[in-house]
Scaffold this active site. Structure first.
Site, mmCIF file in Angstrom:
data_model
loop_
_atom_site.group_PDB
_atom_site.id
_atom_site.type_symbol
_atom_site.label_atom_id
_atom_site.label_comp_id
_atom_site.label_asym_id
_atom_site.label_seq_id
_atom_site.Cartn_x
_atom_site.Cartn_y
_atom_site.Cartn_z
ATOM 1 C CG ASN A 196 -6.695 -0.765 -0.567
ATOM 2 O OD1 ASN A 196 -5.827 -0.363 -1.335
ATOM 3 N ND2 ASN A 196 -6.425 -1.153 0.669
ATOM 4 C CG HIS B 234 -3.363 3.546 0.923
ATOM 5 N ND1 HIS B 234 -3.639 3.047 -0.331
ATOM 6 C CD2 HIS B 234 -3.552 2.521 1.800
ATOM 7 C CE1 HIS B 234 -3.974 1.770 -0.223
ATOM 8 N NE2 HIS B 234 -3.931 1.432 1.060
ATOM 9 C CB CYS C 67 -0.947 -0.001 1.200
ATOM 10 S SG CYS C 67 -2.193 -1.301 1.131
#
Length: 335
Positions: A292, A262, A115
């Site tokens: 995501n 993020h 991530c």
């Protein structure tokens, strides 16, 4: 010493939209359940009938970024490709992009920081440019999650979250003082590695071992996430990384014009926004549409915000991410 400046941005997401209601064909869930926990309404998953892969999506996003930078593929000196889902176990996606775009035999580096991958990749590119080694670097974040998700009720805690997509930025040398990337800040805490992990296939749990076991209860080859544990750490580390970036440049939270977090969970982003007392127009979220997308999420969101005119010359832009590893970091940019 030179500075590095973003000169081109681009993103690409598959056409195939998967809504929360669509997921009910594979698992016990609902639109309300997913939105309440994650803020996600839909995501993009690659249609297997198309040509899209992690590398192909990265190349498509890169073409847009290079064109917007006013450059050609032959002007790029180096490629940095961030992903946790490469087309192949090896080689990595960077060399595939070099081939797909028919680029000269420039170097290609793969970053495996999940991530926070795009944040790490931007930091590496920034150092290469500031030291004078390269002039124009192509930085890509791309992910194909859908090919490796468990589409069942057992796997819903992870599967409902993730989407596919890619984003790219061209980072170029600049001699303009006070503009471009001001600083980057990177951290890790490996003792929590198993809290968000994909254990197999890997060299410690190789493919024949999984196949020979033939155990229907073996979930080691699907992503595992301890959601509550990750959430609690994320809100702390996000805040620390942002504060660290501001302090390094003598700035205050009031100086932030745009925060691009993020896109892990809308609740995390809202928590950070409230903590830093940022107005709605100073934080950009798109997890509602894309889920995501891991290493692609920050760059997709940054590109969309810029395309919508939410980022302008002179703005202070902060990028921040937290994820598996645990790894986290921030990049502070004067646009």
């Amino acid at each position: 010493m030179y500075s590095s400046k973003i000169t081109g941005l681009g993103y690409y997401v598959p056409d195939n939209v998967v809504t929360n209601d669509d997921l009910t064909q594979w698992m016990e869930t609902s639109d309300e359940w997913i939105q309440e926990r994650t803020g996600i309404k839909e995501r993009r998953w690659i249609d297997p009938k198309t040509e899209d892969t992690t590398s192909v999506m990265g190349a498509k996003a890169a073409k847009i970024a290079i064109e917007r930078a006013g450059l050609t593929k032959d002007d790029i000196d180096f490629i940095i490709f961030a992903t946790l889902s490469p087309d192949l176990y090896f080689p990595g996606g960077g060399v595939q992009v070099q081939d797909l775009l028919d680029m000269p035999t420039i170097g290609a580096l793969d970053v495996r920081n999940q991530c926070s991958g795009f944040i790490y990749a931007m930091s590496v590119a920034d150092q290469f440019i500031k030291t004078g080694m390269y002039k124009n670097i192509l930085v890509i974040g791309s992910e194909n999650h859908s090919g490796g998700l468990e589409r069942s009720t057992r796997g819903r805690g992870v599967t409902v979250i993730f989407g596919d997509g890619a984003g790219a930025a061209v980072l170029s040398r600049s001699e303009e003082e006070g503009k471009g990337i001001l600083s980057s800040h990177l951290h890790s805490e490996g003792k929590h590695a198993k809290e968000l992990v994909l254990e197999g296939p890997a060299t410690g749990r190789w493919v024949p071992e999984i196949i020979d076991a033939n155990d229907p209860d073996d979930v080691s080859y699907f992503p595992h996430m301890n959601g509550q544990f990750v959430f609690k750490h994320a809100v702390v580390r996000f805040s620390e990384a942002i504060v660290e970036g501001l302090q390094a440049n003598g700035l205050q939270k009031e100086d932030i014009d745009m925060l691009i977090p993020h896109q892990a969970n809308l609740r995390i982003a809202q928590f950070i926004q409230k903590k830093f007392q940022l107005a709605d127009d100073k934080v950009y979220n798109n997890i509602m549409k894309y889920g995501n997308t891991t290493a692609a999420s920050v760059i997709i969101a940054l590109t969309e915000a810029w395309e919508k005119g939410k980022i302008n010359d002179g703005d202070l832009v902060v990028l921040a991410a937290f994820g598996s590893g645990f790894t986290w970091g921030s990049v502070v940019i004067r646009w």
